[in-house]
Design a protein around this motif. Structure first.
Motif, PDB file in Angstrom:
ATOM      1  N   PHE A 116     -31.503 -32.149   1.818  1.00  0.00           N
ATOM      2  CA  PHE A 116     -31.911 -33.541   1.944  1.00  0.00           C
ATOM      3  C   PHE A 116     -33.431 -33.671   1.854  1.00  0.00           C
ATOM      4  O   PHE A 116     -33.958 -34.565   1.192  1.00  0.00           O
ATOM      5  CB  PHE A 116     -31.416 -34.101   3.276  1.00  0.00           C
ATOM      6  CG  PHE A 116     -31.713 -35.564   3.469  1.00  0.00           C
ATOM      7  CD1 PHE A 116     -30.941 -36.533   2.857  1.00  0.00           C
ATOM      8  CD2 PHE A 116     -32.769 -35.959   4.271  1.00  0.00           C
ATOM      9  CE1 PHE A 116     -31.216 -37.882   3.030  1.00  0.00           C
ATOM     10  CE2 PHE A 116     -33.060 -37.309   4.451  1.00  0.00           C
ATOM     11  CZ  PHE A 116     -32.272 -38.270   3.835  1.00  0.00           C
ATOM     12  N   ARG A 117     -34.148 -32.767   2.513  1.00  0.00           N
ATOM     13  CA  ARG A 117     -35.609 -32.837   2.516  1.00  0.00           C
ATOM     14  C   ARG A 117     -36.192 -32.559   1.133  1.00  0.00           C
ATOM     15  O   ARG A 117     -37.217 -33.125   0.759  1.00  0.00           O
ATOM     16  CB  ARG A 117     -36.172 -31.835   3.524  1.00  0.00           C
ATOM     17  CG  ARG A 117     -35.910 -32.193   4.970  1.00  0.00           C
ATOM     18  CD  ARG A 117     -36.886 -33.226   5.484  1.00  0.00           C
ATOM     19  NE  ARG A 117     -38.240 -32.730   5.370  1.00  0.00           N
ATOM     20  CZ  ARG A 117     -39.235 -33.379   4.817  1.00  0.00           C
ATOM     21  NH1 ARG A 117     -39.036 -34.574   4.308  1.00  0.00           N
ATOM     22  NH2 ARG A 117     -40.442 -32.861   4.750  1.00  0.00           N
ATOM     23  N   ARG A 118     -35.539 -31.685   0.375  1.00  0.00           N
ATOM     24  CA  ARG A 118     -36.032 -31.433  -0.982  1.00  0.00           C
ATOM     25  C   ARG A 118     -35.891 -32.681  -1.854  1.00  0.00           C
ATOM     26  O   ARG A 118     -36.725 -32.932  -2.725  1.00  0.00           O
ATOM     27  CB  ARG A 118     -35.278 -30.255  -1.616  1.00  0.00           C
ATOM     28  CG  ARG A 118     -35.729 -28.892  -1.109  1.00  0.00           C
ATOM     29  CD  ARG A 118     -35.168 -27.775  -1.978  1.00  0.00           C
ATOM     30  NE  ARG A 118     -33.725 -27.697  -1.893  1.00  0.00           N
ATOM     31  CZ  ARG A 118     -33.070 -27.005  -0.968  1.00  0.00           C
ATOM     32  NH1 ARG A 118     -33.746 -26.351  -0.043  1.00  0.00           N
ATOM     33  NH2 ARG A 118     -31.751 -26.967  -0.949  1.00  0.00           N
ATOM     34  N   SER A 283     -25.917 -43.355   3.453  1.00  0.00           N
ATOM     35  CA  SER A 283     -25.235 -43.017   2.200  1.00  0.00           C
ATOM     36  C   SER A 283     -25.871 -41.797   1.541  1.00  0.00           C
ATOM     37  O   SER A 283     -25.162 -40.904   1.053  1.00  0.00           O
ATOM     38  CB  SER A 283     -25.273 -44.207   1.244  1.00  0.00           C
ATOM     39  OG  SER A 283     -24.574 -45.304   1.781  1.00  0.00           O
ATOM     40  N   ALA A 284     -27.208 -41.743   1.524  1.00  0.00           N
ATOM     41  CA  ALA A 284     -27.899 -40.625   0.883  1.00  0.00           C
ATOM     42  C   ALA A 284     -27.601 -39.316   1.597  1.00  0.00           C
ATOM     43  O   ALA A 284     -27.313 -38.297   0.954  1.00  0.00           O
ATOM     44  CB  ALA A 284     -29.403 -40.889   0.851  1.00  0.00           C
ATOM     45  N   HIS A 290     -21.855 -33.896   1.231  1.00  0.00           N
ATOM     46  CA  HIS A 290     -20.668 -33.677   0.399  1.00  0.00           C
ATOM     47  C   HIS A 290     -20.985 -32.739  -0.770  1.00  0.00           C
ATOM     48  O   HIS A 290     -20.217 -31.823  -1.080  1.00  0.00           O
ATOM     49  CB  HIS A 290     -20.147 -35.013  -0.135  1.00  0.00           C
ATOM     50  CG  HIS A 290     -19.290 -35.760   0.830  1.00  0.00           C
ATOM     51  ND1 HIS A 290     -18.119 -35.251   1.340  1.00  0.00           N
ATOM     52  CD2 HIS A 290     -19.431 -36.991   1.388  1.00  0.00           C
ATOM     53  CE1 HIS A 290     -17.575 -36.127   2.163  1.00  0.00           C
ATOM     54  NE2 HIS A 290     -18.347 -37.186   2.221  1.00  0.00           N
ATOM     55  N   ALA A 291     -22.131 -32.957  -1.422  1.00  0.00           N
ATOM     56  CA  ALA A 291     -22.488 -32.155  -2.593  1.00  0.00           C
ATOM     57  C   ALA A 291     -22.737 -30.699  -2.217  1.00  0.00           C
ATOM     58  O   ALA A 291     -22.230 -29.778  -2.871  1.00  0.00           O
ATOM     59  CB  ALA A 291     -23.721 -32.747  -3.276  1.00  0.00           C
ATOM     60  N   ARG A 295     -20.437 -27.410  -3.187  1.00  0.00           N
ATOM     61  CA  ARG A 295     -20.988 -26.274  -3.934  1.00  0.00           C
ATOM     62  C   ARG A 295     -20.686 -24.950  -3.231  1.00  0.00           C
ATOM     63  O   ARG A 295     -20.287 -23.966  -3.867  1.00  0.00           O
ATOM     64  CB  ARG A 295     -22.506 -26.441  -4.101  1.00  0.00           C
ATOM     65  CG  ARG A 295     -22.924 -27.358  -5.228  1.00  0.00           C
ATOM     66  CD  ARG A 295     -24.388 -27.202  -5.546  1.00  0.00           C
ATOM     67  NE  ARG A 295     -25.231 -27.562  -4.406  1.00  0.00           N
ATOM     68  CZ  ARG A 295     -25.721 -28.776  -4.210  1.00  0.00           C
ATOM     69  NH1 ARG A 295     -25.446 -29.746  -5.051  1.00  0.00           N
ATOM     70  NH2 ARG A 295     -26.481 -29.027  -3.162  1.00  0.00           N
ATOM     71  N   TRP A 296     -20.860 -24.934  -1.922  1.00  0.00           N
ATOM     72  CA  TRP A 296     -20.640 -23.698  -1.154  1.00  0.00           C
ATOM     73  C   TRP A 296     -19.167 -23.287  -1.198  1.00  0.00           C
ATOM     74  O   TRP A 296     -18.844 -22.136  -1.500  1.00  0.00           O
ATOM     75  CB  TRP A 296     -21.101 -23.891   0.287  1.00  0.00           C
ATOM     76  CG  TRP A 296     -20.682 -22.797   1.219  1.00  0.00           C
ATOM     77  CD1 TRP A 296     -19.599 -22.807   2.048  1.00  0.00           C
ATOM     78  CD2 TRP A 296     -21.297 -21.512   1.380  1.00  0.00           C
ATOM     79  NE1 TRP A 296     -19.513 -21.610   2.735  1.00  0.00           N
ATOM     80  CE2 TRP A 296     -20.536 -20.811   2.346  1.00  0.00           C
ATOM     81  CE3 TRP A 296     -22.402 -20.900   0.817  1.00  0.00           C
ATOM     82  CZ2 TRP A 296     -20.869 -19.522   2.761  1.00  0.00           C
ATOM     83  CZ3 TRP A 296     -22.730 -19.615   1.238  1.00  0.00           C
ATOM     84  CH2 TRP A 296     -21.977 -18.935   2.179  1.00  0.00           C
ATOM     85  N   VAL A 297     -18.278 -24.230  -0.904  1.00  0.00           N
ATOM     86  CA  VAL A 297     -16.848 -23.917  -0.864  1.00  0.00           C
ATOM     87  C   VAL A 297     -16.347 -23.495  -2.239  1.00  0.00           C
ATOM     88  O   VAL A 297     -15.590 -22.519  -2.373  1.00  0.00           O
ATOM     89  CB  VAL A 297     -16.054 -25.136  -0.342  1.00  0.00           C
ATOM     90  CG1 VAL A 297     -14.559 -24.896  -0.493  1.00  0.00           C
ATOM     91  CG2 VAL A 297     -16.399 -25.411   1.113  1.00  0.00           C
ATOM     92  N   THR A 298     -16.781 -24.209  -3.278  1.00  0.00           N
ATOM     93  CA  THR A 298     -16.342 -23.887  -4.640  1.00  0.00           C
ATOM     94  C   THR A 298     -16.833 -22.516  -5.064  1.00  0.00           C
ATOM     95  O   THR A 298     -16.071 -21.708  -5.618  1.00  0.00           O
ATOM     96  CB  THR A 298     -16.850 -24.949  -5.634  1.00  0.00           C
ATOM     97  OG1 THR A 298     -16.330 -26.233  -5.252  1.00  0.00           O
ATOM     98  CG2 THR A 298     -16.405 -24.626  -7.047  1.00  0.00           C
ATOM     99  N   ALA A 299     -18.109 -22.238  -4.826  1.00  0.00           N
ATOM    100  CA  ALA A 299     -18.676 -20.941  -5.208  1.00  0.00           C
ATOM    101  C   ALA A 299     -18.018 -19.806  -4.435  1.00  0.00           C
ATOM    102  O   ALA A 299     -17.756 -18.727  -4.989  1.00  0.00           O
ATOM    103  CB  ALA A 299     -20.181 -20.946  -4.973  1.00  0.00           C
ATOM    104  N   LEU A 300     -17.735 -20.034  -3.160  1.00  0.00           N
ATOM    105  CA  LEU A 300     -17.079 -19.014  -2.340  1.00  0.00           C
ATOM    106  C   LEU A 300     -15.686 -18.707  -2.876  1.00  0.00           C
ATOM    107  O   LEU A 300     -15.297 -17.531  -3.012  1.00  0.00           O
ATOM    108  CB  LEU A 300     -16.997 -19.502  -0.893  1.00  0.00           C
ATOM    109  CG  LEU A 300     -16.528 -18.495   0.159  1.00  0.00           C
ATOM    110  CD1 LEU A 300     -17.550 -17.374   0.307  1.00  0.00           C
ATOM    111  CD2 LEU A 300     -16.324 -19.195   1.499  1.00  0.00           C
TER     112      LEU A 300
END
Length: 337
Positions: A116-118, A283-284, A290-291, A295-300
């Motif tokens: 979020f900070r990035r 919302s942000a 969610h994103a 990414r983590w779950v899919t890559a794992l």
């Protein structure tokens, strides 16, 4: 006298800056009669002439000269106010507050906050920790926090609960601990010295219940308030502990022995928010969570589909994430220089 509108002051300054009504009207994309009428209306409100006609041009009257400075201050103040609101609306400024259950700040909130900070570097994020999921729900329900993160479902009809991710809990032991062939049965941990980080947290509670169901009690030799504080103690050889996979991988990189357990322990993470709250900040932050979680779950799962075990798959994914962040930081540094 009727209140003067900012728009009227803008028109007055445009005529002065451009040296006449014709050029000012063109710059403002107005018709000349409309602009002339607006200036006459302002003069009627102020009950004085602002411009004097000299030849074919206009010059400021003494009253007009006196108005220039204050008019610029008003217009600039309004522009600064509009810019400030726009920055908050687009999350270039402002603040969002998040309540997190015990043990959830280090993982998963820390990596989510980094993402979020990035994306929104000028937005301040305030984090409130609560010892219970009910405490998190109350912080959100009362309006003290915009969002809440829990590791279990709660009973609260006043809040929306969004299932956002899952966390695998694994066994983390001191360096040199012999590895088992396959996942470690929980009953085998009876009598093993354990370090409890935030024993009241959902992760520890669930594991202790699972051990008790198998006739084994956890032998806790040290209790600490924060889950992340258990890692130095494990590395020092004080005992073993249970950590979520991402934290365990960090410990593994420093020498700890990380193993799966059976039955597998998975805790489900839920995001709490007030119904109908669709503010930009909420919302942000929700979208970022969610994103990143996806990414983590899919890559794992992709690494596990290739034949890697849970811990090995997590280590590969974590290393790739770190490499990607390092590369992104290097690119930003080069662009800044």
């Amino acid at each position: 006298m009727n209140s003067i509108e900012v728009r009227q002051l803008e028109y007055f300054l445009a005529v002065h800056d451009h040296g006449g009504v014709t050029r000012a009207a063109k710059a403002l994309h107005l018709s000349q009669p409309s602009l002339s009428q607006a200036i006459r209306s302002l003069e009627r409100q102020l009950r004085t002439e602002l411009f004097l006609r000299v030849g074919r041009g206009l010059v400021l009257s003494p009253a007009g000269q006196a108005l220039v400075g204050p008019a610029r201050q008003v217009v600039r103040s309004v522009e600064r106010a509009q810019t400030a609101v726009l920055r908050v609306r687009e999350l270039h400024a402002g603040q969002i507050s998040v309540a997190a259950g015990a043990g959830l700040v280090a993982d998963p909130l820390a990596p989510w906050l980094a993402c979020f900070r990035r994306k929104y570097p000028d937005t301040v994020v305030r984090v409130e920790e609560s010892e219970s999921d009910d405490g998190v729900a109350e912080l959100v329900r009362s309006g003290d926090c915009d969002l809440g993160l829990t590791a279990g479902s709660i009973i609260c009809d006043e809040l929306e609960q969004l299932l956002v991710s899952e966390q695998h809990v694994v066994l983390v032991s001191p360096p040199g601990t012999p590895r088992s062939v396959g996942p470690v049965p929980l009953e085998r941990l009876a009598g093993v010295p354990m370090i409890a980080g935030d024993r009241r947290g959902q992760a520890w509670t669930d594991v202790e219940r699972a051990m008790a169901a198998r006739g084994a009690g956890a032998t806790v030799v040290v209790e600490v308030a924060r889950t992340s504080s258990t890692i130095p103690l494990v590395l020092a050889g004080v005992g073993s502990t249970f950590l979520t996979l991402r934290l365990a991988i960090e410990a593994q990189a420093r020498g700890a022995v990380v193993q799966e357990i059976t039955p597998a322990q998975v805790r489900r993470l839920r995001l709490l928010r007030r119904p109908g709250d669709r503010s930009i900040g909420v919302s942000a932050f929700t979208n970022v969570i969610h994103a990143d979680a996806k990414r983590w779950v899919t890559a794992l799962q992709q690494q596990q589909d290739l034949g890697l075990g849970l811990v090995a798959a997590g280590a590969v994914v974590d290393a790739r994430i770190r490499d990607a962040r390092t590369a992104a930081t290097s690119r930003q540094a080069r662009l800044a220089s």
